[in-house]
Structure formats: structure tokens, C-alpha cells
Design a protein around this motif. Structure first.
Motif, PDB file in Angstrom:
ATOM      1  N   SER A  19     -26.891   6.913 -17.891  1.00 51.77           N
ATOM      2  CA  SER A  19     -25.575   6.476 -18.355  1.00 51.77           C
ATOM      3  C   SER A  19     -24.466   7.459 -18.018  1.00 51.77           C
ATOM      4  O   SER A  19     -23.302   7.172 -18.250  1.00 51.77           O
ATOM      5  CB  SER A  19     -25.608   6.266 -19.873  1.00 51.77           C
ATOM      6  N   SER A  20     -24.792   8.635 -17.481  1.00 59.20           N
ATOM      7  CA  SER A  20     -23.785   9.653 -17.225  1.00 59.20           C
ATOM      8  C   SER A  20     -23.016   9.352 -15.951  1.00 59.20           C
ATOM      9  O   SER A  20     -23.555   8.804 -14.988  1.00 59.20           O
ATOM     10  CB  SER A  20     -24.439  11.031 -17.118  1.00 59.20           C
ATOM     11  N   VAL A  21     -21.734   9.729 -15.983  1.00 61.73           N
ATOM     12  CA  VAL A  21     -20.865   9.560 -14.824  1.00 61.73           C
ATOM     13  C   VAL A  21     -20.125  10.874 -14.595  1.00 61.73           C
ATOM     14  O   VAL A  21     -19.627  11.491 -15.540  1.00 61.73           O
ATOM     15  CB  VAL A  21     -19.849   8.417 -15.032  1.00 61.73           C
ATOM     16  N   VAL A  22     -20.060  11.309 -13.328  1.00 64.05           N
ATOM     17  CA  VAL A  22     -19.337  12.517 -12.955  1.00 64.05           C
ATOM     18  C   VAL A  22     -18.292  12.131 -11.913  1.00 64.05           C
ATOM     19  O   VAL A  22     -18.620  11.511 -10.897  1.00 64.05           O
ATOM     20  CB  VAL A  22     -20.279  13.599 -12.387  1.00 64.05           C
ATOM     21  N   PHE A  41      -0.723  19.001  -6.138  1.00 64.47           N
ATOM     22  CA  PHE A  41      -0.165  19.323  -7.446  1.00 64.47           C
ATOM     23  C   PHE A  41       0.922  20.382  -7.265  1.00 64.47           C
ATOM     24  O   PHE A  41       0.673  21.583  -7.396  1.00 64.47           O
ATOM     25  CB  PHE A  41      -1.256  19.830  -8.390  1.00 64.47           C
ATOM     26  N   GLY A  42       2.104  19.943  -6.876  1.00 59.60           N
ATOM     27  CA  GLY A  42       3.231  20.859  -6.740  1.00 59.60           C
ATOM     28  C   GLY A  42       3.013  21.876  -5.642  1.00 59.60           C
ATOM     29  O   GLY A  42       2.983  21.544  -4.454  1.00 59.60           O
ATOM     30  N   ASP A  43       2.840  23.139  -6.040  1.00 61.40           N
ATOM     31  CA  ASP A  43       2.694  24.211  -5.065  1.00 61.40           C
ATOM     32  C   ASP A  43       1.237  24.509  -4.732  1.00 61.40           C
ATOM     33  O   ASP A  43       0.920  25.565  -4.204  1.00 61.40           O
ATOM     34  CB  ASP A  43       3.361  25.489  -5.578  1.00 61.40           C
ATOM     35  N   GLY A  44       0.359  23.576  -5.040  1.00 67.55           N
ATOM     36  CA  GLY A  44      -1.046  23.806  -4.745  1.00 67.55           C
ATOM     37  C   GLY A  44      -1.855  22.526  -4.802  1.00 67.55           C
ATOM     38  O   GLY A  44      -1.320  21.416  -4.825  1.00 67.55           O
ATOM     39  N   VAL A  45      -3.177  22.691  -4.825  1.00 67.27           N
ATOM     40  CA  VAL A  45      -4.109  21.567  -4.870  1.00 67.27           C
ATOM     41  C   VAL A  45      -4.871  21.631  -6.185  1.00 67.27           C
ATOM     42  O   VAL A  45      -5.291  22.704  -6.625  1.00 67.27           O
ATOM     43  CB  VAL A  45      -5.090  21.614  -3.678  1.00 67.27           C
ATOM     44  N   LEU A  46      -5.052  20.480  -6.802  1.00 70.26           N
ATOM     45  CA  LEU A  46      -5.750  20.393  -8.078  1.00 70.26           C
ATOM     46  C   LEU A  46      -7.124  19.767  -7.864  1.00 70.26           C
ATOM     47  O   LEU A  46      -7.249  18.718  -7.223  1.00 70.26           O
ATOM     48  CB  LEU A  46      -4.928  19.563  -9.068  1.00 70.26           C
ATOM     49  N   PHE A  47      -8.149  20.432  -8.388  1.00 71.77           N
ATOM     50  CA  PHE A  47      -9.515  19.915  -8.389  1.00 71.77           C
ATOM     51  C   PHE A  47      -9.854  19.570  -9.843  1.00 71.77           C
ATOM     52  O   PHE A  47      -9.873  20.459 -10.703  1.00 71.77           O
ATOM     53  CB  PHE A  47     -10.507  20.957  -7.869  1.00 71.77           C
ATOM     54  N   GLU A  48     -10.122  18.309 -10.104  1.00 69.57           N
ATOM     55  CA  GLU A  48     -10.426  17.888 -11.474  1.00 69.57           C
ATOM     56  C   GLU A  48     -11.787  17.213 -11.500  1.00 69.57           C
ATOM     57  O   GLU A  48     -12.063  16.307 -10.708  1.00 69.57           O
ATOM     58  CB  GLU A  48      -9.363  16.927 -11.992  1.00 69.57           C
ATOM     59  N   ILE A  49     -12.649  17.660 -12.409  1.00 65.02           N
ATOM     60  CA  ILE A  49     -13.967  17.059 -12.541  1.00 65.02           C
ATOM     61  C   ILE A  49     -14.176  16.656 -13.994  1.00 65.02           C
ATOM     62  O   ILE A  49     -13.881  17.409 -14.923  1.00 65.02           O
ATOM     63  CB  ILE A  49     -15.080  18.015 -12.059  1.00 65.02           C
ATOM     64  N   LEU A  50     -14.623  15.424 -14.185  1.00 62.65           N
ATOM     65  CA  LEU A  50     -14.870  14.858 -15.510  1.00 62.65           C
ATOM     66  C   LEU A  50     -16.317  14.396 -15.580  1.00 62.65           C
ATOM     67  O   LEU A  50     -16.835  13.806 -14.625  1.00 62.65           O
ATOM     68  CB  LEU A  50     -13.937  13.672 -15.776  1.00 62.65           C
ATOM     69  N   ASP A  51     -16.976  14.662 -16.712  1.00 60.32           N
ATOM     70  CA  ASP A  51     -18.317  14.131 -16.911  1.00 60.32           C
ATOM     71  C   ASP A  51     -18.452  13.641 -18.338  1.00 60.32           C
ATOM     72  O   ASP A  51     -17.676  14.026 -19.224  1.00 60.32           O
ATOM     73  CB  ASP A  51     -19.384  15.184 -16.587  1.00 60.32           C
ATOM     74  N   THR A  52     -19.422  12.780 -18.566  1.00 55.78           N
ATOM     75  CA  THR A  52     -19.643  12.190 -19.888  1.00 55.78           C
ATOM     76  C   THR A  52     -20.850  12.793 -20.578  1.00 55.78           C
ATOM     77  O   THR A  52     -21.413  12.195 -21.491  1.00 55.78           O
ATOM     78  CB  THR A  52     -19.835  10.670 -19.752  1.00 55.78           C
ATOM     79  N   GLY A  53     -21.261  13.977 -20.134  1.00 56.72           N
ATOM     80  CA  GLY A  53     -22.421  14.625 -20.723  1.00 56.72           C
ATOM     81  C   GLY A  53     -22.082  15.376 -21.991  1.00 56.72           C
ATOM     82  O   GLY A  53     -20.972  15.283 -22.529  1.00 56.72           O
TER      83      GLY A  53
END
Length: 723
Positions: free
Chosen positions: A629-632, A639-651
């Protein structure tokens, strides 16, 4: 020559044997433990085969009566009469003749078949090197080598010996390909087993080279002491310029560059017979050191595996030395024509390079097509000691390392080492017990007589124990790191104890798993069950190896300085590592979604560190997943003056102790942790340090019933931002 002179020359010529011995040590010290026996024995065989081939055929082709300046036709081994050849001359050129063969065999370390390397070594000693010697150095009653006639000069063998060696080694490296994991982003670098032996090899190389050159080769004469001083000044300049450049660029010194840089300078200055002023020697050596470093970077860019930086040490510095000969060597009156002399040098460079590279490239290609060049995947992973000589490093070899060093430690350190020694001994005992139980179960079930099942189980068992042996190698490296950490007064007692607790937690679980499997095997089982237990033991070894590597990576990152930041394309890097991440997610039954919202540009970072960061982000979320059932979700966007790395998980949520241990992770580790929380602490701390080294920021947010969010921001490269 009187008797005393003969004795002195003979003893000095024996010192020339230090040259191939030094090369052997430099190559053998750069392999891993599971290949050390193979490396040493194949280099010994190379010298033996090379000397026999040169005596039987090579010396005659090199220095026999010349046939149109192309090849010798006399002085072959069985036809040489007493007194016809000077023993000093034969020994001098015999020693030099094995050097290209050693480079070829050294370039095949850790992945080349023994049979293929010996065939190539014989071909180089019989055919490639003798003809180069004849073209450049032969002066016989019936003629002179055709390159020497054009005015080509290389009195010290800068190109004739070492350039040939470099081209031959480059050819076989191109055909053979790199070692497994050598250029994989995100993996720890392949570590040589004994850097101190590399330094010893360097000194023996210098002694042997000077002994050969100052007694019979490039510069015999009354100024021997001054020539030695000039050679040492050049070598010192070569290593000094690289040390300074490395420190200014990376803020730390790389010991792997020292020996090759010094020797590249020595090779370059030997081309002019050391007949230069100290200032010129320093300039020649410094340029050679820089050229070697540039060559190394070029080889790494094209993923050519240069073990010990030996190809870069010989190839371009040898070329540099030969090119400056017309400008520095004193010519006879009336014979000085710079254009003609330089043309002869360029012709010699071209001929020797094309000849050496093409012949070895073709021969290596033929051997590769017949399966005689490279071992298969399993053999390379198991180690060539086992493949070629039926030997294997014991899983408990780290215990011997502990016993050697424990007497020099403080009482507190000795207690830690003793405890670790006990843990390793227990672990090794569990492995041995498991192996015996598998053998007994195989006898009960007639496993050895059931054909395919028996073969499969045997293979699985071998892989299992090899994985554990590899883990023991990593443990040994970690022990060495602990010793260095304890010698550093800035480390607290709590950090030392936490590191010890981490190792204890990592080792205890595999011991329990293997012991449980052994107890099950003692029951009545069938062949299929036994095979599954062998696979389970192999998996336990693999998990141990991965966890130890994570600890080693964190230790390296915590102690490393800030790297030189570069232009890095995060999208291209993600595409490169995404297949591996997706396979891991599928194995865990987790859905992994990766997306790029916009097209961010080049960021300010380091390719290796950014690859480790992306791997760590995804692997942390996958390790915390709770099943199907987990999702990552991993998203990259501007993101403005840079790059954004976003990671979400349901654990599950991150433990509070992990978020408190970002800067000093080992001070927060204790025996009351479970192994999953330990993995999380190490991963979170590693992510934090990787972001910090790339001048970015990271935020962790974890909530029960929702999951975990990790946001990393890395700035654009300054040039792009201002544009």
C-alpha cells in the motif's frame, strides 16, 4: 674493464631489478584482498615468461644483425656463443623488456583471465617490444634501426620502454572494459588494499631506474651523483605540483596521486639523459606531473580503468620527455637542425604509439572473442584468487588485523577492539556451522547426486559465503577507520561508543539469521528447502554488506572536506540511476513515481555526491515503506534561484532520534535501537551531510498517518543564475 669495475657494474645491474619489482608492488597493492594472490602470482609469471621469451627470441630481434633496419636476424637464445653478448647488456635490456608486459598484465588486474594475460605478455615480450628496441636503439655491423637513422633519440627509454608500456596497457584496458562498479554513480570507490606498499614500490622504481640509467643505459659517466640529484629534483617537482593543485582544488590531499606523479616526472627527465640544469629538471618534472593528472582525468571521463594510475604515469609524460629532447640535448657541431630533429621525434612517437596500441588491441580483441580475456560475472565477484588458484580470503581475516594493532591502543580502545573481535569470531563461527550443516543435510538428502539441484545449491552456497567474505573486507576497512577516529582527539567517548553500537547491531542480526537457518537445516528437509535456505543465507550476507557500506559512506562524508562544485544536470543524473531505484521499489512491493515538473538547468553540485543524495533519498523512503500500500513520490522542479527535490512517502514516521542526530549521528546511537531505526539515523545523517557539502538546505517533516516529506534545495550554478 678490470675485475673491480666488472663487479661494480654487475652489482649495480642487479639493483636494476628493483625497477620491475617496484612496478609489481605498485600494481599488486592497488587490488582488493580477494585478488591479492592472483595479482602477485600473475606478475611473477609475467616476469618469468618475459625473460624466457626475450632470451629465446626477443634479444635477437632487438639487437641481432639488422635486416634493413627493421629486425635483428641473429643472437637468438640457443645460438648465442659464450662471449658473443655482454652479460651486462643482456641483463639491462632484459629488465627493460619485461616492463611493457607488466603494464599489460597489471591493466587486466581483478577481471582478466590468467591464460589471456600470459598470452598477451608473451606476445609483447617476443614481438612488440623487441622490434621497438631494434628500430630505436640497435647499432649492428649490418645496419642501424630505421628510426634511429631518422634522428630519433630516447636515451632513457621514456618512450621506447614506458611509452610502449602505456600504449599497450591502454589498448588492453579499452578492450577489456572497467572493473565491476568502477564507474557506477553512487557507489563507494574501489579501494586498494595497501597504499603504503604503493609508496614502497615507488622508491624501488626510482632506485631501479637510476641504477639502470647511470650504469649502462642513458647516462653512464663521471657525473653520476649529479645526475641522480637532477632526477630526484624532477621527481620532487612532479609530486609537489600535483599535491599543491589537489589541495587547492579539493581542500585535501589524495595519496593515490603521489607515486604516479613522482615517477612520471622521473620518466620524462630520463628522456634527456638527466643532462639538464636543476631548474630545467624541476620544470620538466612539474609539467610531467600536471600532464599525468590531466591524462588521468581524461581516462576517467571515458571510463577507462587505469589501475593505480599507471597508464597515465607512463603514456603522456613519456611523450613529453621525448618531444623536448631536440631542445635540450647537445648535438654534434654541424648536425643541429631543430626542424629535422623534432620531425624525427614526432615520427618516432607516431610509429611507436600506433605499433604498440594496434598490435595489442588486435590480439586482445581476438582473445576477447574466444573468451580468454575476461572472467565471467560470478568469477569477478568471487575474486580471482578463488577462480585461478582455488584460494579464498577467510571471512575472519579482520580478526588477524585486530590482533596486530590492539597492542598499540589505549585501554578504552582495546576494550572496543576486543568486543568487536568477539563479535566477528561469533559471526565466523555461525558461518562455519552453517556450512557444515548444509554439507550434512546434503548427504542425508543425496543432494550431491541429484544433478541440477545439487549444482544450483552448491552455487548458491558459494555465492553466500563470498558475500559474507566481501562484508568482512568492509568490516576490516571500518576497523581501520575506527582506529584513525580514536586517534583524533576531537572525537568524544559517546561518538566512539555509538559507532561501536552501530557495528554491533549490524553484525548481530546476520548472526541470528544464519544461526536460525542452521537450526532448521538440522531438521528433516528436502532438497528444495535446503536450496531456499542457502539463498536466504546469501540474502543475509548481502544485507550485511549493504549496511556496512552505508556506515563507511557516512564516515567518509563526515570526514571529507568541501568538494569543488561543478555544473551538474540533475535530470540526466536521475535518468541514469532511475532503473536501479525502480527495481528496488518493485522488489519491496512499493509504488515509486518520479517526475520532473519543469526543465531545471544546471545546478551547483558534485556528480558523485548528487548521485548518492538521490539514491539515499529514495532508498530511505523505500526502507520505511510498509508494503504494497506504500507510495513514494520523487519530484524535481525549478524553485527560484535553485532546484527543489521533494520526496513524499506514506510509510511510518521518522524516529525523533534520527532528526536529532543530523550533525553527530553516532553520538545518538545506542544498544536500545532496533536495526530499522539505526538504518534511518544513518540515512538521514548522510542526506544532511551530502546537502551541506553542496551548499544546499534540507527539511524533514514526518507525521503519523500521513507519512514523511523531505525537501532539498540546491542552488543553480552562479554563471547560470546571473545569466
Amino acid at each position: 674493464m678490470n675485475e673491480l669495475q666488472t663487479q661494480l657494474t654487475g652489482s649495480d645491474m642487479l639493483m636494476g631489478l628493483f625497477l620491475p619489482i617496484g612496478i609489481v608492488l605498485m600494481f599488486c597493492s592497488r587490488v582488493r584482498f580477494r585478488n591479492e594472490i592472483d595479482a602477485a602470482l600473475r606478475m611473477f609469471c609475467t616476469v618469468a615468461i618475459g625473460l624466457l621469451c626475450f632470451w629465446a627470441i626477443g634479444f635477437g630481434l632487438a639487437f641481432g644483425n639488422s635486416l634493413f633496419g627493421f629486425s635483428g636476424t641473429t643472437l637468438f637464445g640457443f645460438s648465442i656463443r659464450p662471449g658473443e653478448v655482454s652479460p651486462q647488456k643482456f641483463l639491462h635490456y632484459a629488465i627493460l623488456s619485461v616492463i611493457p608486459s607488466l603494464f599489460v598484465v597489471g591493466a587486466m588486474m581483478e577481471r582478466g583471465r590468467l591464460s589471456g594475460s600470459m598470452l598477451l605478455a608473451a606476445a609483447v615480450s617476443v614481438f612488440v617490444v623487441p622490434l621497438v628496441f631494434h628500430w630505436t636503439w640497435a647499432e649492428t655491423p649490418t645496419g642501424t634501426g630505421w628510426l634511429a637513422v631518422t634522428g630519433f633519440q630516447d636515451p632513457g627509454g621514456s618512450l621506447v620502454v614506458f611509452g610502449t608500456a602505456g600504449w599497450c596497457a591502454l589498448a588492453v584496458s579499452v578492450v577489456l572494459g572497467p572493473r565491476l562498479g568502477r564507474f557506477n554513480a553512487g557507489l563507494s570507490p574501489i579501494r586498494g588494499r595497501a597504499p603504503t606498499i604503493t609508496m614502497l614500490g615507488m622508491w624501488l622504481f626510482i632506485l631501479g631506474k637510476l641504477a639502470l640509467d647511470t650504469t649502462f643505459g642513458a647516462v653512464p659517466g663521471d657525473d653520476m651523483e649529479w645526475q641522480i640529484i637532477v632526477a630526484l629534483l624532477a621527481a620532487s617537482a612532479g609530486v609537489s605540483i600535483v599535491m599543491i593543485g589537489t589541495f587547492l582544488k579539493n581542500n585535501f590531499l589524495s595519496p593515490g596521486d603521489w607515486s604516479p606523479s613522482a615517477l612520471s616526472a622521473l620518466i620524462a627527465v630520463s628522456a634527456v639523459g638527466y643532462e639538464v640544469s636543476p631548474i630545467l629538471a624541476i620544470i620538466i618534472g612539474a609539467v610531467a606531473g600536471v600532464l599525468r593528472a590531466v591524462t588521468r582525468n581524461i581516462l576517467e571521463h571515458y571510463e577507462i580503468d587505469d589501475i593505480g594510475n599507471m597508464i597515465s604515469m607512463a603514456l603522456i609524460p613519456g611523450t613529453w620527455g621525448v618531444l623536448i629532447v631536440p631542445f635540450l640535448v647537445v648535438q654534434e657541431p654541424g648536425n643541429f637542425n631543430l626542424f629535422n630533429l623534432l620531425g624525427g621525434q614526432v615520427l618516432g612517437l607516431s610509429v611507436v604509439g600506433i605499433w604498440s596500441f594496434s598490435i595489442v588491441f588486435v590480439l586482445a580483441g581476438l582473445l576477447n572473442r574466444t573468451g580468454l580475456l575476461r572472467v565471467n560475472l560470478n568469477e569477478e565477484q568471487n575474486g580471482l584468487d578463488l577462480t585461478h588458484f582455488g584460494s579464498n580470503s577467510e571471512p575472519a581475516f579482520a580478526l588477524r588485523q585486530v590482533s596486530r594493532t590492539s597492542g598499540n591502543l589505549h585501554p578504552y580502545d582495546f576494550d572496543l577492539k576486543s568486543e568487536l573481535s568477539t563479535l566477528l569470531q561469533t559471526f565466523n563461527g555461525a558461518l562455519q556451522e552453517f556450512q557444515l550443516d548444509v554439507h550434512d543435510a546434503g548427504q542425508r538428502t543425496n543432494l550431491g547426486k541429484t544433478g541440477d539441484i545439487g549444482s544450483t545449491a552448491a552455487i548458491q552456497l558459494a555465492v553466500s559465503f563470498d558475500a559474507m567474505r566481501l562484508a568482512a573486507e568492509e568490516v576490516n576497512l571500518l576497523i581501520e577507520q575506527i582506529v584513525r577516529t580514536q586517534e583524533n582527539s576531537g572525537n568524544s567517548i559517546s561518538e566512539k561508543a555509538g559507532l561501536m553500537s552501530a557495528i554491533r547491531l549490524i553484525l548481530e542480526q546476520p548472526v541470528e539469521d544464519v544461526g536460525s537457518l542452521a537450526r532448521r537445516i538440522r531438521l528433516e528437509i528436502d532438497s528444495d528447502e535446503l536450496e531456499s535456505y542457502v539463498r536466504a543465507a546469501n540474502a543475509a550476507c548481502g544485507r550485511l554488506n549493504g549496511k556496512l557500506n552505508s556506515v563507511l559512506q557516512l564516515i567518509d562524508i563526515l570526514q571529507s572536506g568541501a568538494p569543488a562544485l561543478q555544473h551538474v544536470d540533475p535530470v540526466a543524473l536521475l535518468e541514469k540511476i532511475s532503473p536501479k531505484l525502480k527495481i528496488q521499489a518493485e522488489a519491496l512491493g512499493t509504488t515509486l513515481n518520479m517526475s520532473v515538473e519543469s526543465s531545471p538547468g544546471m545546478i551547483q553540485g558534485h556528480p558523485l555526491y548528487l548521485a548518492k543524495l538521490l539514491n539515499s533519498l529514495v532508498e530511505l523512503s523505500l526502507s520505511r515503506s510498509d508494503g504494497v500500500s506504500s507510495v513514494v513520490n520523487l519530484e524535481i522542479r525549478d524553485f527560484g534561484d535553485g532546484v527543489l527535490f521533494e520526496i513524499l512517502d506514506t510509510g511510518p514516521v521518522l524516529p525523533a532520534r534520527a532528526l536529532e542526530a543530523l550533525d553527530e549521528p553516532f553520538s545518538r546511537i545506542a544498544d536500545d535501537l532496533d536495526i530499522r531505526d539505526l538504518d534511518t539515523i544513518i540515512s538521514v545523517a548522510l542526506i544532511n551531510q551530502l546537502v551541506r557539502l553542496q551548499e544546499g538546505t534540507v527539511q524533514f517533516k514526518s507525521e503519523v498517518g500521513v507519512g514523511t516529506q523531505i525537501v532539498v534545495r540546491l542552488p543553480y550554478f552562479e554563471d547560470q543564475e546571473t545569466a
